[in-house]
Design a protein around this motif. Structure first.
Motif, PDB file in Angstrom:
ATOM      1  N   THR A  20       0.844  -1.196   0.000  1.00 12.48           N
ATOM      2  CA  THR A  20       0.000   0.000   0.000  1.00 12.48           C
ATOM      3  C   THR A  20       0.876   1.241   0.000  1.00 12.48           C
ATOM      4  N   THR A  31      -3.622   0.591  -2.882  1.00 12.58           N
ATOM      5  CA  THR A  31      -2.997  -0.719  -2.765  1.00 12.58           C
ATOM      6  C   THR A  31      -2.740  -1.315  -4.148  1.00 12.58           C
ATOM      7  N   GLU A  38      -7.422  -1.970   1.238  1.00 15.19           N
ATOM      8  CA  GLU A  38      -6.602  -3.129   1.576  1.00 15.19           C
ATOM      9  C   GLU A  38      -6.931  -4.240   0.596  1.00 15.19           C
TER      10      GLU A  38
END
Length: 360
Positions: A52, A65, A258
């Motif tokens: 990330t 990410t 994420e």
């Protein structure tokens, strides 16, 4: 650094920034950015993991990410490959502003979408667009290690010119046995003949590309609609979905997007232990069956003739009018959306859900 990822002594950690050392254009709106650690420390990660980046965009930092496209077997640098979409903010900032010598903060590597978690002798990598990046990392690692692995590598793109890493993968395939490349495009480039697969990835293509798909560990990455079609194609062919893995993005509240390997979405697929009932209206026959039986198989067992050809949802020969009820149908082009709206199904690739009445 992910808690499950042990940090080797002297290796890079996310307490240190990343330095951009080069930016390579790959295909339209796609670039590969190469990073190194200013300290010279090597990168330790598993092929298929992600990182990330903290991007200093106007208005505050933006977290994005990206899957690592390089291989852990080449630890002195780390590359990410990204495609700018019409709504991209982070990728557009990178393309327009990031230059060699600049540094970025990063967290990771992390993620469990990696062949290291699921070792096998036979793999099937299926991707679309920039979903090719984790497959590139895993394939490069297999290539560099030199041990024989049987890999069928499928990538889908709009045009041949938009296939990312095409030349690099083809070069690897000339230097090692076991790497079988399959390209699928929606349309050819102007004035450039295309002799590969064309259209939408489907069960028929899967059977031609990897006849032994039931024996393979499958990794899939791409847009959600694409991954759903792959899941349905595999499940409809009896594939053990315990050997299917996919990569998906989601955005939790903090600190930013994420990348995780998620549990498979509930695609409401037919189940062996759930019973259904088919009523053949004209014949006056009612037949009970598991949801996993196709309408064609049930009709034949009941002595009701339905004309059929390919039994793969391509030819449309078994087209049948459904009077009521629902079916789960995964076809390969043998029926139009208009015909489906009118109530028609393909008996060879339709599974009954509950009670279904047919005009037979």
């Amino acid at each position: 650094m992910a808690k499950t990822q042990a940090t080797a002594a002297g290796a890079w950690t996310d307490e240190e920034v990343l330095e951009c050392v080069s930016i390579l254009p790959e295909s339209p709106n796609v670039v590969t950015v190469c990073f190194q650690a200013p300290s010279g420390r090597p990168f330790v990660f598993q092929a298929g993991q992600f990182i990330t980046l903290e991007l200093p965009v106007p208005g505050g930092p933006l977290y994005r990410t990206f899957t690592i496209s390089s291989s852990p077997t080449r630890p002195k640098s780390l590359t990410i490959t990204m495609k700018a979409q019409s709504t991209s903010i982070g990728v557009r900032w990178i393309i327009d502003n990031l230059r060699p010598g600049m540094t970025l903060k990063a967290t990771g590597p992390a993620g469990r979408f990696t062949s290291a978690e699921y070792p096998a002798q036979k793999y099937l990598f299926i991707s679309a667009g920039s979903g090719i990046t984790p497959m590139m990392s895993m394939t490069t690692e297999i290539y560099d290690l030199g041990r024989h692995r049987d890999v069928v590598f499928v990538n889908c793109a709009r045009r041949p010119s938009e296939i990312i890493f095409k030349r690099r993968l083809e070069h690897m395939a000339t230097r090692v046995e076991g790497l079988d490349l399959k390209w699928v495009v929606q349309e050819p480039d102007p004035y450039s003949p295309w002799t590969g697969y064309q259209g939408t990835f489907n069960q028929l293509m899967l059977g031609l590309m990897a006849p032994d798909y039931l024996e393979r560990e499958v990794f899939c990455c791409g847009p959600e609609g694409f991954m759903q079609s792959v899941r349905e194609a595999l499940a409809g062919l009896g594939f053990d979905m315990d050997h299917y893995h996919q990569e998906s993005f989601h955005a939790p509240g903090t600190p930013g997007p994420e990348l995780i390997e998620v549990e498979l979405p509930d695609d409401d697929l037919p189940e062996d232990d759930v019973m259904a009932e088919i009523v053949f209206d004209i014949s006056g026959v009612t037949q009970s069956c598991p949801e996993t039986e196709t309408v064609l198989a049930v009709a034949r067992n009941a002595g009701i003739a339905i004309a059929s050809g390919c039994t793969f949802g391509v030819c449309g020969t078994c087209k049948t009018k459904k009077l009521s009820g629902e079916v789960h149908m995964v076809h390969n082009g043998g029926i139009t959306d208009e015909e489906i709206e009118e109530g028609y199904i393909l008996a060879c690739c339709s599974n009954p859900r509950g009670k279904v009445t047919l005009d037979l």
